[in-house]
Motif scaffolding. Structure first.
Motif, PDB file in Angstrom:
ATOM      1  N   ASP A  89       0.829  -1.210   0.000  1.00  0.00           N
ATOM      2  CA  ASP A  89       0.000   0.000   0.000  1.00  0.00           C
ATOM      3  C   ASP A  89       0.859   1.253   0.000  1.00  0.00           C
ATOM      4  O   ASP A  89       0.423   2.319  -0.439  1.00  0.00           O
ATOM      5  N   TYR A  90       2.076   1.098   0.537  1.00  0.00           N
ATOM      6  CA  TYR A  90       2.978   2.246   0.631  1.00  0.00           C
ATOM      7  C   TYR A  90       4.288   1.916  -0.078  1.00  0.00           C
ATOM      8  O   TYR A  90       4.694   0.748  -0.131  1.00  0.00           O
ATOM      9  N   PRO A  91       4.970   2.921  -0.579  1.00  0.00           N
ATOM     10  CA  PRO A  91       6.223   2.633  -1.290  1.00  0.00           C
ATOM     11  C   PRO A  91       7.364   2.351  -0.331  1.00  0.00           C
ATOM     12  O   PRO A  91       7.280   2.611   0.869  1.00  0.00           O
ATOM     13  N   LYS A  92       8.447   1.836  -0.908  1.00  0.00           N
ATOM     14  CA  LYS A  92       9.652   1.615  -0.099  1.00  0.00           C
ATOM     15  C   LYS A  92      10.337   2.971   0.154  1.00  0.00           C
ATOM     16  O   LYS A  92      10.274   3.863  -0.686  1.00  0.00           O
ATOM     17  N   PRO A 133       0.079  14.258  -2.680  1.00  0.00           N
ATOM     18  CA  PRO A 133      -0.320  14.133  -1.273  1.00  0.00           C
ATOM     19  C   PRO A 133       0.847  14.001  -0.279  1.00  0.00           C
ATOM     20  O   PRO A 133       0.633  14.079   0.919  1.00  0.00           O
ATOM     21  N   CYS A 134       2.103  13.828  -0.761  1.00  0.00           N
ATOM     22  CA  CYS A 134       3.207  13.625   0.189  1.00  0.00           C
ATOM     23  C   CYS A 134       3.398  14.837   1.112  1.00  0.00           C
ATOM     24  O   CYS A 134       3.645  14.687   2.308  1.00  0.00           O
ATOM     25  N   ARG A 135       3.292  16.033   0.529  1.00  0.00           N
ATOM     26  CA  ARG A 135       3.619  17.256   1.272  1.00  0.00           C
ATOM     27  C   ARG A 135       2.905  17.318   2.627  1.00  0.00           C
ATOM     28  O   ARG A 135       3.470  17.760   3.620  1.00  0.00           O
ATOM     29  N   SER A 136       1.669  16.853   2.653  1.00  0.00           N
ATOM     30  CA  SER A 136       0.882  16.972   3.884  1.00  0.00           C
ATOM     31  C   SER A 136       0.660  15.607   4.547  1.00  0.00           C
ATOM     32  O   SER A 136      -0.222  15.464   5.393  1.00  0.00           O
ATOM     33  N   CYS A 137       1.477  14.635   4.177  1.00  0.00           N
ATOM     34  CA  CYS A 137       1.256  13.261   4.665  1.00  0.00           C
ATOM     35  C   CYS A 137       2.138  12.979   5.897  1.00  0.00           C
ATOM     36  O   CYS A 137       3.309  13.366   5.939  1.00  0.00           O
ATOM     37  N   ASP A 138       1.586  12.250   6.863  1.00  0.00           N
ATOM     38  CA  ASP A 138       2.338  11.904   8.084  1.00  0.00           C
ATOM     39  C   ASP A 138       3.527  10.991   7.795  1.00  0.00           C
ATOM     40  O   ASP A 138       4.422  10.877   8.621  1.00  0.00           O
ATOM     41  N   ARG A 139       3.504  10.311   6.677  1.00  0.00           N
ATOM     42  CA  ARG A 139       4.566   9.348   6.377  1.00  0.00           C
ATOM     43  C   ARG A 139       5.712   9.955   5.556  1.00  0.00           C
ATOM     44  O   ARG A 139       6.604   9.228   5.126  1.00  0.00           O
ATOM     45  N   ARG A 140       5.697  11.273   5.357  1.00  0.00           N
ATOM     46  CA  ARG A 140       6.699  11.845   4.434  1.00  0.00           C
ATOM     47  C   ARG A 140       8.129  11.682   4.942  1.00  0.00           C
ATOM     48  O   ARG A 140       9.068  11.691   4.153  1.00  0.00           O
ATOM     49  N   GLU A 141       8.316  11.534   6.267  1.00  0.00           N
ATOM     50  CA  GLU A 141       9.665  11.294   6.784  1.00  0.00           C
ATOM     51  C   GLU A 141       9.896   9.798   7.009  1.00  0.00           C
ATOM     52  O   GLU A 141      10.918   9.397   7.550  1.00  0.00           O
ATOM     53  N   VAL A 142       8.915   8.983   6.638  1.00  0.00           N
ATOM     54  CA  VAL A 142       9.048   7.530   6.791  1.00  0.00           C
ATOM     55  C   VAL A 142       9.477   6.889   5.476  1.00  0.00           C
ATOM     56  O   VAL A 142      10.452   6.142   5.419  1.00  0.00           O
ATOM     57  N   ASP A 143       8.764   7.250   4.392  1.00  0.00           N
ATOM     58  CA  ASP A 143       9.122   6.647   3.098  1.00  0.00           C
ATOM     59  C   ASP A 143       9.634   7.679   2.094  1.00  0.00           C
ATOM     60  O   ASP A 143       9.986   7.323   0.974  1.00  0.00           O
ATOM     61  N   PHE A 144       9.667   8.930   2.491  1.00  0.00           N
ATOM     62  CA  PHE A 144      10.234  10.008   1.656  1.00  0.00           C
ATOM     63  C   PHE A 144       9.553  10.114   0.292  1.00  0.00           C
ATOM     64  O   PHE A 144      10.174  10.498  -0.704  1.00  0.00           O
ATOM     65  N   GLY A 145       8.290   9.743   0.249  1.00  0.00           N
ATOM     66  CA  GLY A 145       7.563   9.824  -1.027  1.00  0.00           C
ATOM     67  C   GLY A 145       7.882   8.684  -1.966  1.00  0.00           C
ATOM     68  O   GLY A 145       7.479   8.704  -3.128  1.00  0.00           O
ATOM     69  N   GLY A 146       8.625   7.687  -1.479  1.00  0.00           N
ATOM     70  CA  GLY A 146       8.934   6.518  -2.304  1.00  0.00           C
ATOM     71  C   GLY A 146      10.148   6.733  -3.180  1.00  0.00           C
ATOM     72  O   GLY A 146      11.056   7.487  -2.831  1.00  0.00           O
ATOM     73  N   VAL A 195       3.296   3.609  -6.511  1.00  0.00           N
ATOM     74  CA  VAL A 195       3.025   2.458  -5.651  1.00  0.00           C
ATOM     75  C   VAL A 195       2.123   2.861  -4.480  1.00  0.00           C
ATOM     76  O   VAL A 195       1.308   2.066  -4.007  1.00  0.00           O
ATOM     77  N   CYS A 196       2.239   4.091  -4.020  1.00  0.00           N
ATOM     78  CA  CYS A 196       1.439   4.545  -2.873  1.00  0.00           C
ATOM     79  C   CYS A 196      -0.049   4.583  -3.243  1.00  0.00           C
ATOM     80  O   CYS A 196      -0.424   5.138  -4.274  1.00  0.00           O
ATOM     81  N   HIS A 197      -0.868   4.012  -2.371  1.00  0.00           N
ATOM     82  CA  HIS A 197      -2.301   3.975  -2.691  1.00  0.00           C
ATOM     83  C   HIS A 197      -2.925   5.368  -2.658  1.00  0.00           C
ATOM     84  O   HIS A 197      -4.034   5.563  -3.140  1.00  0.00           O
TER      85      HIS A 197
HETATM   86 FE1  SF4 Z   1       2.440   9.661   2.146  1.00  0.00          FE
HETATM   87 FE2  SF4 Z   1       4.540   8.167   1.403  1.00  0.00          FE
HETATM   88 FE3  SF4 Z   1       2.263   8.053   0.019  1.00  0.00          FE
HETATM   89 FE4  SF4 Z   1       3.756  10.239  -0.105  1.00  0.00          FE
HETATM   90  S1  SF4 Z   1       4.324   8.213  -0.815  1.00  0.00           S
HETATM   91  S2  SF4 Z   1       1.504  10.164   0.169  1.00  0.00           S
HETATM   92  S3  SF4 Z   1       4.596  10.326   1.983  1.00  0.00           S
HETATM   93  S4  SF4 Z   1       2.543   7.432   2.176  1.00  0.00           S
END
Ligand code: SF4
Ligand code: FES
Length: 352
Positions: A225-228, A290-303, A321-323
């Motif tokens: 569901d989320y990128p590497k 959606p990365c800019r405002s996403c909580d995971r932006r420091e987790v997967d760096f946008g893939g 890859v990100c859903h």
């Molecule tokens: Fe959020 Fe990562 Fe998907 Fe960007 S790629 S929207 S940071 S989950």
């Protein structure tokens, strides 16, 4: 900005194998003017001064460099931890002994499957026996050994047997990496992408083997569901130097429309700190929604920037890859196709 931790030194793109999943560049002719021994020695020194601790000697096939022993000795003398990433073609006992005497710290050998006929057909060369022999030599000489297998539709059903082989040769670690679809692998993507049923079966085997073996299993991100968090973030901890001296934040980045930076004309420190190819996607400031405002932006760096470019033509988009990506359908369509088509033939990578 953190210091780089690892240097991937791609010593040559020449290779005796012709794997259909090869992710090296297609325009090989542009990489024949390889860095010389003194040039690599300068790169190693500058890398060490930048904070690099690990030096992965890779390719292509690094054993095709006649000066490999001297390269290892140079990196070792600088205090770098050296890892040879090899197909093992050419890793005879005398060569292995020379590399051990030069201070090589670790060996990673790739194999294409657990059985000679399948492994040799994927590699495009009768090589299985030589690889297994080399694995035994590596252990006899006292090195830690990682066995690496790139997984795809044609071999993923053999994971249990691959793990048995790794255990039999005394591997310290097994790396099962699902194919990354760059370079020649992109051309073979539909024949390489496994089905969901194949993946689920393989994951069960890996889980059961973890009690007896150290297994790194790199999940195929098309099914996530989320990128590497590719490379741990763009230009965050790793750098690659290609055979002709181009410096890149990742091994596939030469496909991106960014200005090149070469160790032949600039220092590694300036390249790392200031070159547009390294600063383009560092951090989070470049991100779109959606990365800019996403909580995971420091987790997967946008893939992965290379995957975003491959699939959308724009490296600055969210990895499809990100859903949450507006482009996610290009991935779900490929996955749907992989789960419905009959087996396709792999096209071996041609030699150049
Ligand atoms: Fe959020 Fe990562 Fe998907 Fe960007 S790629 S929207 S940071 S989950
Ligand atoms: Fe280049 Fe992921 S492979 S950023």
């Amino acid at each position: 900005m953190a210091d780089p931790f690892g240097l991937l030194a791609e010593l040559t793109y020449r290779c005796p194998l012709s794997c259909a999943y090869c992710s090296n560049p297609l325009n090989m002719a542009e990489y024949t003017d390889e860095l010389t021994l003194p040039e690599w020695q300068r790169v190693f020194t500058e890398a060490r001064d930048l904070g690099v601790l690990q030096c992965h000697l890779s390719g292509g096939e690094p054993l095709l460099r006649r000066d490999l022993v001297a390269l290892v000795a140079s990196a070792n003398a600088l205090g770098l931890y050296t890892n040879l990433v090899t197909s093992a073609i050419g890793l005879t006992r005398p060569k292995a002994e020379q590399l051990r005497d030069a201070g090589l710290d670790h060996v990673q050998i790739s194999i294409q499957a657990d059985a000679p006929s399948l492994s040799d057909s994927i590699a495009g060369l009768p090589s299985f026996r030589r690889k297994v022999d080399a694995m035994r030599v590596v252990k006899e000489l006292g090195w830690p050994l990682t066995v690496n297998v790139v997984l795809h539709r044609q071999n993923i059903d053999r994971v249990a047997e691959v793990l048995d082989l790794a255990e039999d040769v005394g591997a310290d670690r097994v790396e099962l990496a699902n194919t990354q679809y760059y370079g020649w692998a992109w051309r073979n993507r539909d024949a390489l992408l496994p089905s969901r049923a194949q993946l689920e079966a393989a994951e069960q085997v890996v889980r059961a083997a973890r009690d007896r073996l150290s297994v790194i299993y790199v999940v195929p991100d098309y099914y996530s569901d989320y990128p590497k968090p590719c490379m741990g973030g763009w230009a965050a901890r790793q750098l690659t130097v290609t055979p002709n001296g181009d410096a890149l934040p990742c091994p596939a980045a030469q496909s991106l429309p960014l200005p090149t930076a070469s160790v032949r004309s600039d220092s590694l420190a300036r390249i790392w700190n200031e070159s547009p190819v390294f600063t383009a996607y560092r951090g989070t400031g470049w991100m779109p929604d959606p990365c800019r405002s996403c909580d995971r932006r420091e987790v997967d760096f946008g893939g992965c920037r290379c995957q975003a470019f491959q699939l959308t033509g724009d490296a600055a988009r969210t990895d499809p890859v990100c859903h949450l990506s507006p482009d996610h359908a290009v991935v779900t369509d490929a996955v749907a196709a992989a789960n419905s088509v009959v087996d396709l033939q792999l096209v071996p990578r041609p030699h150049r």
